[in-house]
Design a protein around this motif. Structure first.
Motif, PDB file in Angstrom:
ATOM      1  N   GLY A 261     -37.427  -9.657 -21.910  1.00  0.00           N
ATOM      2  CA  GLY A 261     -38.683  -9.668 -21.178  1.00  0.00           C
ATOM      3  C   GLY A 261     -38.720  -8.818 -19.927  1.00  0.00           C
ATOM      4  N   PHE A 262     -37.655  -8.062 -19.651  1.00  0.00           N
ATOM      5  CA  PHE A 262     -37.651  -7.205 -18.468  1.00  0.00           C
ATOM      6  C   PHE A 262     -38.410  -5.910 -18.752  1.00  0.00           C
ATOM      7  CE2 PHE A 262     -34.268 -10.014 -17.267  1.00  0.00           C
ATOM      8  CZ  PHE A 262     -34.215  -9.975 -15.878  1.00  0.00           C
ATOM      9  N   THR A 263     -39.292  -5.530 -17.833  1.00  0.00           N
ATOM     10  CA  THR A 263     -39.868  -4.190 -17.843  1.00  0.00           C
ATOM     11  C   THR A 263     -38.852  -3.270 -17.189  1.00  0.00           C
ATOM     12  OG1 THR A 263     -42.119  -5.023 -17.716  1.00  0.00           O
ATOM     13  CG2 THR A 263     -41.752  -2.775 -16.934  1.00  0.00           C
ATOM     14  N   TYR A 264     -38.587  -2.117 -17.806  1.00  0.00           N
ATOM     15  CA  TYR A 264     -37.526  -1.241 -17.312  1.00  0.00           C
ATOM     16  C   TYR A 264     -38.094   0.028 -16.689  1.00  0.00           C
ATOM     17  CZ  TYR A 264     -33.568   2.001 -17.275  1.00  0.00           C
ATOM     18  OH  TYR A 264     -32.617   2.915 -16.888  1.00  0.00           O
ATOM     19  N   ALA A 265     -37.580   0.367 -15.505  1.00  0.00           N
ATOM     20  CA  ALA A 265     -37.941   1.619 -14.828  1.00  0.00           C
ATOM     21  C   ALA A 265     -36.665   2.393 -14.537  1.00  0.00           C
ATOM     22  CB  ALA A 265     -38.690   1.333 -13.528  1.00  0.00           C
TER      23      ALA A 265
END
Ligand code: ZN
Length: 668
Positions: free
Chosen positions: A354-358
């Motif tokens: 569920g992590f959004t990655y940048a």
């Protein structure tokens, strides 16, 4: 004054009672964990361990307050005991113990081998943190790694200057209402490294140097050490709080990891990164783990499978399955057991959880542009440590490396990295959104320490300014967004014996043409660069030009401030800004090799050899400057003044934990 009563009086670890009752020989190195006299919070979990060295078979007994306890692991009258003890040792564990009753408690144990038996005893103290005042929902810890008083003064003087004896302005951290001092010692030395430095604040207990979230033991994996519960874990388990970790370092580094990872080896990056996710309680059950929802900084090398460019994953820095009783006693699911898996695609696992990655500053902006911020956010902006602000700013201002068509950040394979205040704003946006249960957020300015080690004063000072901007973001959150927040600003220890010694006499242009001094060893002959240091009256009031981005246009102004390092290693000193940083130690080998080939110096003693003033270091046998035992300042803010006032006075590093927990539990 808030110096806390030292209820263990003059007792020291060496006074643990050890009585041999064997007829002839007896086991040696018999010890009880936790260390004698440790202070823990009511309900805070910790592992109890009895171990010793000798000739098996081994057996042991344990009593707490006179009550016999059974061990959760360790087979009596066997040579293998718990199956995880180092060769020659037997070990018996009681994992995940806790005690509610405030006061001093006693532990008695016996350890026997084939030749005899030894009795040992110790005490631990339980403190109450709960009270009837309003609990603080959020805890924000801003830690300038290695930041002593002189770093703060230096950043203030460069940012604002001074006139006729008065500073022309004060830093954000200067303007927090409550300031005190903190001792920084670790369990085994007056001089700590960052692992016990942070762990003192995050667990309330002292760790041995190089270790975090654990007590010392002789076991076969650093991840099998006896654990002590972190603030993040205690507050996630009891209040459903989330955790955010933001750092300019590789996130495997000691300061971020010492909030979430239990390891006897701060350098075990593969296992450390795995544990960030595996013990984050990614489904939000609230039954175990840290509640990690924000992880922003460097360290992409640990999230990539071992066969990809820039990966540092290796079985040697990972851990095989955690002992069964660790999983049981700490409520960990089987999925958190771990495995030695250098081939793991941890980045995908974060995203699947569920992590959004940048992976860049632009990607971070894009992730936050949506009307609702992501629920969980992972940003890995560099392969190892992020670059320092001076080098990030050079790219933003389009200032190429001299004689080159490139920027340091490009050479580091990390062309677009956010500043620390930008990461802090992002973290608060995620954690602060629909934030009923609250959060613990650590923000680390890591390079204040790393550049002080490298004796690169310009990079250390500009990074202190960067750190102070993050303080401003946090304070604004606590003032205007959620007033049930405590903000503290401190360091884990001082680094390098950093000091402001004077200012350059004459111009930068003249300094650049001074002759090399390498051959000058006669004390009667002052090297040219020594004569360039203006002390006392000759230092005057240097004034730097600050650009719209909030940072000095250049650190090389005529009459610039000059810095010394009392805990120095050997170095060549020009007094001028070095175009290239020292090759960072926390980087994948492939990038380190590229940087060395491109002319980045490996150590301070092979920087500027041709024209520098050679200074022989006092930190014997060290390539770089070292940490010192100086107390460090702590500054605190809360809209609830009594919360911040707790930090006034001289206090132990472990007291900081107690005061933050009192804020979270209303006992301040
Ligand atoms: Zn350091």
């Amino acid at each position: 004054m808030s110096l806390q009563r030292n209820s263990i009086g003059g007792l020291s670890a060496s006074m643990i009672l050890a009585v041999s009752s064997g007829a002839h020989a007896a086991p040696t190195s018999v010890s009880i964990t936790p260390p004698h006299g440790v202070r823990l919070l009511s309900g805070q979990r910790f592992d109890v361990r009895v171990e010793g060295k000798g000739t098996g078979p081994f057996s042991a007994t344990l009593e707490i307050d006179g009550q016999p306890q059974s061990f959760s692991s360790g087979v009596q009258n066997s040579t293998m005991t718990d199956g995880i003890s180092s060769a020659g040792f037997g070990g018996f564990n009681l994992r995940g113990y806790s005690q509610l009753q405030p006061g001093v408690h006693s532990i008695r144990a016996s350890f026997a081998d084939a030749t005899g038996s030894v009795d040992v005893s110790s005490t631990f103290e339980i403190l109450r943190a709960r009270g009837s005042r309003e609990p603080m929902r959020n805890i924000i810890i801003l830690l300038g790694d290695g930041m002593g008083t002189a770093h703060r003064t230096a950043a203030r003087l460069v940012r604002f200057g001074a006139t006729l004896g008065d500073p022309n302005g004060f830093l954000e951290m200067d303007r927090l209402p409550a300031t005190g001092m903190v001792t920084t010692h670790s369990l085994n030395s007056i001089i700590t490294d960052s692992a016990p430095g942070m762990a003192g604040y995050s667990s309330g207990t002292h760790a041995q140097n190089g270790q975090e979230g654990v007590f010392p033991a002789n076991v076969t994996s650093p991840f099998f050490f006896p654990r002590v519960e972190y603030m993040s874990e205690y507050l996630h388990r009891t209040q459903g709080k989330s955790l955010g970790l933001v750092s300019t370092a590789d996130l495997e580094d000691a300061t971020p990891a010492a909030n979430a990872v239990h390891t006897g080896n701060r350098g075990a990056g593969t296992g450390i990164f795995d544990q960030f996710l595996d013990e984050s309680d990614s489904e939000g059950t609230g039954e175990f783990g840290t509640g990690l929802r924000v992880l922003l900084g460097g360290g992409r090398r640990w999230a990539l499978p071992s066969d990809q460019f820039g990966s540092s994953r290796a079985a040697a820095s990972d851990y095989a399955s955690l002992p069964e009783d660790v999983l049981d006693a700490w409520g960990l699911p089987d999925s958190a057991a771990g495995a030695a898996d250098p081939e793991r695609d941890l980045l995908s696992d974060f995203i699947d959880s569920g992590f959004t990655y940048a992976d860049s500053g632009a990607a971070l902006d894009a992730a936050l542009a949506a009307r609702r911020p992501p629920h969980k956010l992972l940003g890995l902006f560099a392969y190892g440590n992020m670059n320092v602000s001076l080098d990030k700013l050079a790219k933003r201002r389009n200032v190429l490396l001299p004689g080159s068509s490139t920027f340091a950040v490009d050479d580091y394979h990390a062309p677009d990295q956010p500043m620390l205040d930008e990461m802090t704003r992002a973290a608060l946006k995620v954690l602060g959104h629909r934030n009923e249960n609250g959060f613990v957020l650590l923000v680390e300015g890591a390079h204040i320490d790393k550049q002080s080690h490298a004796m690169d004063a310009e990079r250390a000072v500009v990074d202190t300014i960067e750190f102070d901007r993050a303080v401003g973001v946090a304070k604004n959150f606590a003032e205007t967004v959620d007033r049930e927040t405590v903000v503290i600003v401190l360091a884990d220890h001082e680094c390098s014996g950093f000091s402001i010694i004077g200012a350059l006499t004459g111009t930068v242009a003249a300094a650049a043409t001074l002759p090399p001094d390498g051959a000058v060893v006669d004390p009667a002959t002052q090297p040219a660069r020594q004569k360039a240091v203006g002390t006392y009256d000759a230092a005057g009031f240097p004034q730097y030009e600050i650009l719209g981005d909030g940072y000095p246009r250049t650190m090389d102004i005529d009459g610039k401030i000059l810095f010394g390092f009392g805990a120095n290693g050997d170095r060549y000193e020009t007094w001028l800004t070095r175009p290239r940083p020292i090759v960072d130690s926390l980087l994948p080998t492939v990038i380190r090799n590229e940087l060395s080939a491109a002319g980045y110096p490996g150590q301070p003693f092979n920087r500027s050899q041709a024209d520098g003033f050679f200074i022989r270091g006092q930190a014997i046998g060290q390539d770089q400057a070292v940490h010192t035992a100086s107390d460090i300042p702590v500054s605190a803010y809360s809209a609830h003044a009594a919360v911040a006032r707790q930090f006034v006075g001289v206090q132990r590093n472990t007291d900081v934990f107690v005061k933050l927990m009192r804020a979270a539990l209303g006992g301040y």
